[in-house]
Design an enzyme around this catalytic site. Structure first.
Site, PDB file in Angstrom:
ATOM      1  N   SER A   1     -26.972   3.535  -7.248  1.00 24.16           N
ATOM      2  CA  SER A   1     -26.831   2.402  -8.095  1.00 24.16           C
ATOM      3  C   SER A   1     -28.126   2.213  -8.883  1.00 24.16           C
ATOM      4  O   SER A   1     -28.108   1.336  -9.706  1.00 24.16           O
ATOM      5  CB  SER A   1     -26.705   1.128  -6.998  1.00 24.16           C
ATOM      6  OG  SER A   1     -27.729   1.012  -6.118  1.00 24.16           O
TER       7      SER A   1
ATOM      8  N   LYS B   1     -32.429  -3.417  -5.602  1.00 27.39           N
ATOM      9  CA  LYS B   1     -31.990  -3.903  -6.883  1.00 27.39           C
ATOM     10  C   LYS B   1     -33.287  -4.383  -7.728  1.00 27.39           C
ATOM     11  O   LYS B   1     -34.236  -4.679  -7.147  1.00 27.39           O
ATOM     12  CB  LYS B   1     -30.988  -4.816  -6.462  1.00 27.39           C
ATOM     13  CG  LYS B   1     -29.802  -4.052  -5.909  1.00 27.39           C
ATOM     14  CD  LYS B   1     -29.026  -3.310  -6.777  1.00 27.39           C
ATOM     15  CE  LYS B   1     -27.595  -2.914  -5.949  1.00 27.39           C
ATOM     16  NZ  LYS B   1     -27.672  -1.984  -4.733  1.00 27.39           N
TER      17      LYS B   1
END
Length: 206
Positions: A123, A160
């Site tokens: 990701s 993230k």
């Protein structure tokens, strides 16, 4: 003690684990086999480097002639902890989460690293954080917009890019295949575990 390369740290950890498990150090051949070296000579070269850095003593004339120096007999000297699976509701640095330690100088990173986290998934690939990499993390409880964080959402730990707008937090992936994780702080739990301060590439540990 001078900082170790990732490979040297891996070999030192192998020696410590072997001594802890069997009561004796591994042979050169065992080190070569377990780490995928083509020959025992390659293991010998790394052992010589570890000896020069004061991590071990080499005892001539025996296949298991490796002795840890006093500085390496203490758990506190093992270096940065590598965090594995994190149990729900427990601190990320709880001892049971530590898979092993790597003797990497925390000051290599700015700010200094407090622990390592193995990257799972792709990701964050667009900024060079890849599957299997070791992410160096500075322990922190606060983050600014735009920083890459290790965050705990409910009971899941994720890496993230952080963005906060009012009571809403967006955890953005760096991969167009992933949508942001949206957390409403009025009804959901989120905590910052740390800030990403560096990456050790997966290939350096193979």
């Amino acid at each position: 003690m001078r900082p170790l390369t990732p490979r040297q740290a891996e070999i030192l950890e192998l020696i410590k684990r072997n001594i802890a498990d069997t009561g004796m150090p591994p042979t050169r051949a065992e080190i070569a086999k377990r780490l995928g070296f083509k020959s025992a000579n390659a293991a010998e070269e790394h052992l010589k480097a570890l000896a020069k850095k004061g991590c071990i003593e080499i005892i001539p004339g025996t296949s298991r002639g490796i002795r840890l120096t006093q500085a390496n007999e203490s758990e506190e000297e093992l270096g940065l902890p590598l965090i594995g699976q994190v149990a729900a509701g427990e601190p990320i640095l709880a001892q049971e989460h530590v898979e092993q330690h790597y003797q990497i100088d925390p000051a290599m990173f700015r700010p200094s690293a407090d622990f390592l986290l193995r990257v799972r998934g792709d990701s964050m690939k667009n900024i060079g954080i890849l599957e299997g990499d070791l992410l160096a993390v500075h322990k922190a409880e606060q983050a600014r917009n735009g920083q890459v964080v290790v965050a705990r959402v409910e009971d899941d730990v994720t890496v993230k890019r952080f963005e906060k707008k009012g009571s809403i937090v967006y955890l953005h992936a760096e991969n167009e295949d992933y949508s942001p994780i949206v957390v409403d702080l009025t009804s959901e739990s989120l905590s910052i575990e740390g800030l990403a301060v560096g990456v050790i590439r997966n290939g350096d540990w193979q």
